[in-house]
Design a protein around this motif. Structure first.
Motif, PDB file in Angstrom:
ATOM      1  N   SER A  98      -6.589  -2.519  -0.367  1.00  0.00           N
ATOM      2  CA  SER A  98      -7.791  -3.137  -0.916  1.00  0.00           C
ATOM      3  C   SER A  98      -8.197  -4.260   0.024  1.00  0.00           C
ATOM      4  O   SER A  98      -7.584  -4.451   1.085  1.00  0.00           O
ATOM      5  N   GLU A  99      -9.173  -5.025  -0.357  1.00  0.00           N
ATOM      6  CA  GLU A  99      -9.629  -6.127   0.489  1.00  0.00           C
ATOM      7  C   GLU A  99      -8.538  -7.171   0.679  1.00  0.00           C
ATOM      8  O   GLU A  99      -8.460  -7.817   1.730  1.00  0.00           O
ATOM      9  N   ASP A 100      -7.665  -7.310  -0.305  1.00  0.00           N
ATOM     10  CA  ASP A 100      -6.656  -8.379  -0.279  1.00  0.00           C
ATOM     11  C   ASP A 100      -5.233  -7.904  -0.076  1.00  0.00           C
ATOM     12  O   ASP A 100      -4.375  -8.688   0.327  1.00  0.00           O
ATOM     13  N   ILE A 101      -4.954  -6.640  -0.379  1.00  0.00           N
ATOM     14  CA  ILE A 101      -3.567  -6.164  -0.416  1.00  0.00           C
ATOM     15  C   ILE A 101      -3.435  -4.834   0.316  1.00  0.00           C
ATOM     16  O   ILE A 101      -4.284  -3.956   0.184  1.00  0.00           O
ATOM     17  N   LYS A 102      -2.356  -4.698   1.048  1.00  0.00           N
ATOM     18  CA  LYS A 102      -2.022  -3.418   1.671  1.00  0.00           C
ATOM     19  C   LYS A 102      -0.540  -3.148   1.433  1.00  0.00           C
ATOM     20  O   LYS A 102       0.302  -4.036   1.620  1.00  0.00           O
ATOM     21  N   ILE A 103      -0.228  -1.927   1.015  1.00  0.00           N
ATOM     22  CA  ILE A 103       1.167  -1.547   0.766  1.00  0.00           C
ATOM     23  C   ILE A 103       1.518  -0.343   1.627  1.00  0.00           C
ATOM     24  O   ILE A 103       0.827   0.684   1.573  1.00  0.00           O
ATOM     25  N   ILE A 104       2.577  -0.479   2.396  1.00  0.00           N
ATOM     26  CA  ILE A 104       3.011   0.588   3.303  1.00  0.00           C
ATOM     27  C   ILE A 104       4.479   0.906   3.038  1.00  0.00           C
ATOM     28  O   ILE A 104       5.327   0.005   2.985  1.00  0.00           O
ATOM     29  N   MET A 105       4.765   2.175   2.864  1.00  0.00           N
ATOM     30  CA  MET A 105       6.148   2.639   2.692  1.00  0.00           C
ATOM     31  C   MET A 105       6.533   3.448   3.922  1.00  0.00           C
ATOM     32  O   MET A 105       5.820   4.378   4.303  1.00  0.00           O
ATOM     33  N   GLN A 106       7.640   3.088   4.545  1.00  0.00           N
ATOM     34  CA  GLN A 106       8.088   3.816   5.718  1.00  0.00           C
ATOM     35  C   GLN A 106       9.527   4.285   5.537  1.00  0.00           C
ATOM     36  O   GLN A 106      10.372   3.533   5.052  1.00  0.00           O
ATOM     37  N   ARG A 129      -5.351   5.544 -10.343  1.00  0.00           N
ATOM     38  CA  ARG A 129      -6.361   5.538  -9.293  1.00  0.00           C
ATOM     39  C   ARG A 129      -7.458   4.542  -9.635  1.00  0.00           C
ATOM     40  O   ARG A 129      -7.608   4.139 -10.789  1.00  0.00           O
ATOM     41  N   GLY A 130      -8.228   4.158  -8.623  1.00  0.00           N
ATOM     42  CA  GLY A 130      -9.373   3.297  -8.848  1.00  0.00           C
ATOM     43  C   GLY A 130      -8.984   1.914  -9.327  1.00  0.00           C
ATOM     44  O   GLY A 130      -7.977   1.339  -8.918  1.00  0.00           O
ATOM     45  N   ILE A 131      -9.794   1.370 -10.229  1.00  0.00           N
ATOM     46  CA  ILE A 131      -9.586   0.014 -10.712  1.00  0.00           C
ATOM     47  C   ILE A 131      -8.276  -0.125 -11.472  1.00  0.00           C
ATOM     48  O   ILE A 131      -7.624  -1.171 -11.426  1.00  0.00           O
ATOM     49  N   MET A 132      -7.835   0.949 -12.158  1.00  0.00           N
ATOM     50  CA  MET A 132      -6.568   0.895 -12.883  1.00  0.00           C
ATOM     51  C   MET A 132      -5.393   0.736 -11.918  1.00  0.00           C
ATOM     52  O   MET A 132      -4.445   0.010 -12.194  1.00  0.00           O
ATOM     53  N   GLN A 133      -5.475   1.413 -10.765  1.00  0.00           N
ATOM     54  CA  GLN A 133      -4.433   1.257  -9.753  1.00  0.00           C
ATOM     55  C   GLN A 133      -4.430  -0.167  -9.195  1.00  0.00           C
ATOM     56  O   GLN A 133      -3.370  -0.776  -9.031  1.00  0.00           O
ATOM     57  N   LYS A 134      -5.618  -0.701  -8.922  1.00  0.00           N
ATOM     58  CA  LYS A 134      -5.730  -2.055  -8.371  1.00  0.00           C
ATOM     59  C   LYS A 134      -5.132  -3.082  -9.334  1.00  0.00           C
ATOM     60  O   LYS A 134      -4.355  -3.953  -8.933  1.00  0.00           O
ATOM     61  N   LEU A 135      -5.481  -2.990 -10.614  1.00  0.00           N
ATOM     62  CA  LEU A 135      -4.954  -3.926 -11.606  1.00  0.00           C
ATOM     63  C   LEU A 135      -3.439  -3.784 -11.755  1.00  0.00           C
ATOM     64  O   LEU A 135      -2.716  -4.769 -11.893  1.00  0.00           O
ATOM     65  N   LYS A 145       1.981  -6.087 -10.698  1.00  0.00           N
ATOM     66  CA  LYS A 145       3.356  -5.943 -10.217  1.00  0.00           C
ATOM     67  C   LYS A 145       3.660  -6.943  -9.109  1.00  0.00           C
ATOM     68  O   LYS A 145       4.774  -7.496  -9.039  1.00  0.00           O
ATOM     69  N   ILE A 146       2.694  -7.207  -8.240  1.00  0.00           N
ATOM     70  CA  ILE A 146       2.900  -8.173  -7.161  1.00  0.00           C
ATOM     71  C   ILE A 146       3.073  -9.579  -7.735  1.00  0.00           C
ATOM     72  O   ILE A 146       3.929 -10.351  -7.287  1.00  0.00           O
ATOM     73  N   ILE A 147       2.261  -9.921  -8.736  1.00  0.00           N
ATOM     74  CA  ILE A 147       2.394 -11.231  -9.384  1.00  0.00           C
ATOM     75  C   ILE A 147       3.782 -11.385  -9.999  1.00  0.00           C
ATOM     76  O   ILE A 147       4.432 -12.424  -9.877  1.00  0.00           O
TER      77      ILE A 147
END
Length: 290
Positions: free
Chosen positions: A13-21, A154-160, A165-167
Motif C-alpha cells: 500500500s502507500e504506507d506498508i509493504k510486506i515481503i516473504m522470502q 482483499r481490498g480494504i478488508m485486507q488493508k485494515l 496486525k502490525i499495530i
C-alpha cells in the motif's frame, strides 16, 4: 548474489509493504538483500536458523537464531545483506512501514511517552544494538505472523487486517523492550509466569515453553509459582479453562465441542472429564439445566 524478488510480495500500500522470502538461492550462493526505503521502519522476522545480517548503519554483524527479529529505522534508502552458511533455506518476513505512518500512529506531540517511543524507534533501541542481542519472537508474535501469511482478504478488508496486525506487533515489541529493561535491574517474578499463562492458557502450554519465554529453569518456574500462588501451574491452567467453559456453556449457539477447543482441549472427552471433575456434572447437563 541475488536480490529480493517481487515474487515474495504479499501486500503493498502507500504506507506498508510486506515481503516473504524463502529458499531464495537455488544457485547455492545463500545470499540475499533486503531493500530499506528512505525514512522507513523495517520489521524483519528471521524464520530459519543461522542467518547472518549486515547493514551499513548498524555497526555490527548479527547472527540470528530461528525466530528472532529486528526493528530497524533507515533514514535513507539502503541495502542490508543476509546470508547463511551450510544452510539450504534462507527464510524471512520483511514488513516495511513508512515513517509518516508511524509518526501519525504514535502522535509524539500528544504525550511525552509517545515521543519517547518514537525516539527509541528512530535510534534503533528496539533491536538492542547496545548489547548486540536481537530479541526473540514471542508466542503472540508467531501467531500474528502466521495470520499475516495466511490472510485471504482483499481490498480494504485486507488493508485494515494488515494494519491491525502490525499495530499489535508494535505493541508487543514495545512491551517486550520495556520488560527486558525492567528485568535487567529486577529479578524475574511469578507475576511474569502468571501473565504468560493468562494470555496462553487456551493452548497446550507446558513449563518448558514458559521457561524459554522468560528465561527460567522449569523447576524454578514451578517452585516460584507454587510459592506465590499456592497452586501448581497445571491446576491454575485448568481453573482458567473451566471458568471460561462455564461462561460459554450458557450460549447454546456454541457447540460443546467448540467450547472444548476454545478452552484448550483437543479432545472432547478430556474436556468433559475435566468439567465433571470441577463442577460435578457434565457440560450437557449444566447447559440443559440453565
Amino acid at each position: 548474489m541475488r536480490k529480493t524478488s517481487e515474487s515474495g510480495l504479499l501486500f503493498s500500500s502507500e504506507d506498508i509493504k510486506i515481503i516473504m522470502q524463502e529458499n531464495l538461492c537455488p544457485d547455492h550462493s545463500f545470499r540475499s538483500h533486503i531493500r530499506e526505503g528512505k525514512s522507513s521502519f523495517n520489521l524483519i522476522f528471521l524464520l530459519s536458523d543461522g542467518i547472518y545480517l549486515e547493514a551499513p548503519d548498524c555497526g555490527t554483524k548479527f547472527l540470528f537464531r530461528k525466530s528472532q527479529y529486528i526493528l530497524h529505522y533507515s533514514p535513507k534508502e539502503s541495502m542490508a545483506e543476509l546470508w547463511t552458511v551450510n544452510q539450504e533455506i534462507l527464510k524471512y518476513l520483511q514488513i516495511q512501514i513508512n515513517y509518516q505512518y508511524i509518526f501519525n500512529l504514535i502522535n509524539p506531540g500528544l504525550h511525552r511517552d509517545n515521543a519517547e517511543i518514537l525516539e527509541n524507534m528512530i535510534r534503533n533501541n528496539f533491536i538492542f544494538l547496545h548489547k548486540e542481542t536481537p530479541p526473540d519472537m514471542t508466542v503472540e508474535m508467531h501467531m500474528i505472523v502466521r495470520e499475516i501469511l495466511g490472510c485471504t482478504k482483499r481490498g480494504i478488508m485486507q488493508k485494515l487486517f494488515i494494519e491491525a496486525k502490525i499495530i499489535k506487533l508494535l505493541i508487543l515489541i514495545f512491551e517486550q523492550f520495556n520488560e527486558k529493561n525492567t528485568l535487567e535491574s529486577t529479578p524475574k517474578t511469578p507475576e511474569m509466569i502468571r501473565k504468560f499463562i493468562d494470555e496462553n492458557y487456551h493452548r497446550n502450554i507446558k513449563a518448558e515453553e514458559i521457561g524459554k519465554y522468560i528465561g527460567m529453569n522449569q523447576s524454578i518456574i514451578r517452585k516460584e509459582f507454587k510459592s506465590r500462588y499456592h497452586t501448581t501451574i497445571a491446576l491454575y491452567i485448568s481453573e482458567l479453562r473451566m471458568l471460561k467453559a462455564k461462561k460459554l456453556i450458557t450460549n447454546k449457539e456454541i457447540m460443546i465441542k467448540e467450547i472444548a477447543i476454545e478452552c484448550g482441549y483437543e479432545y472432547l472427552q478430556n474436556f468433559t472429564r475435566a468439567f465433571k471433575r470441577k463442577f460435578g456434572i457434565s457440560p450437557e447437563r449444566m447447559r440443559n439445566n440453565k
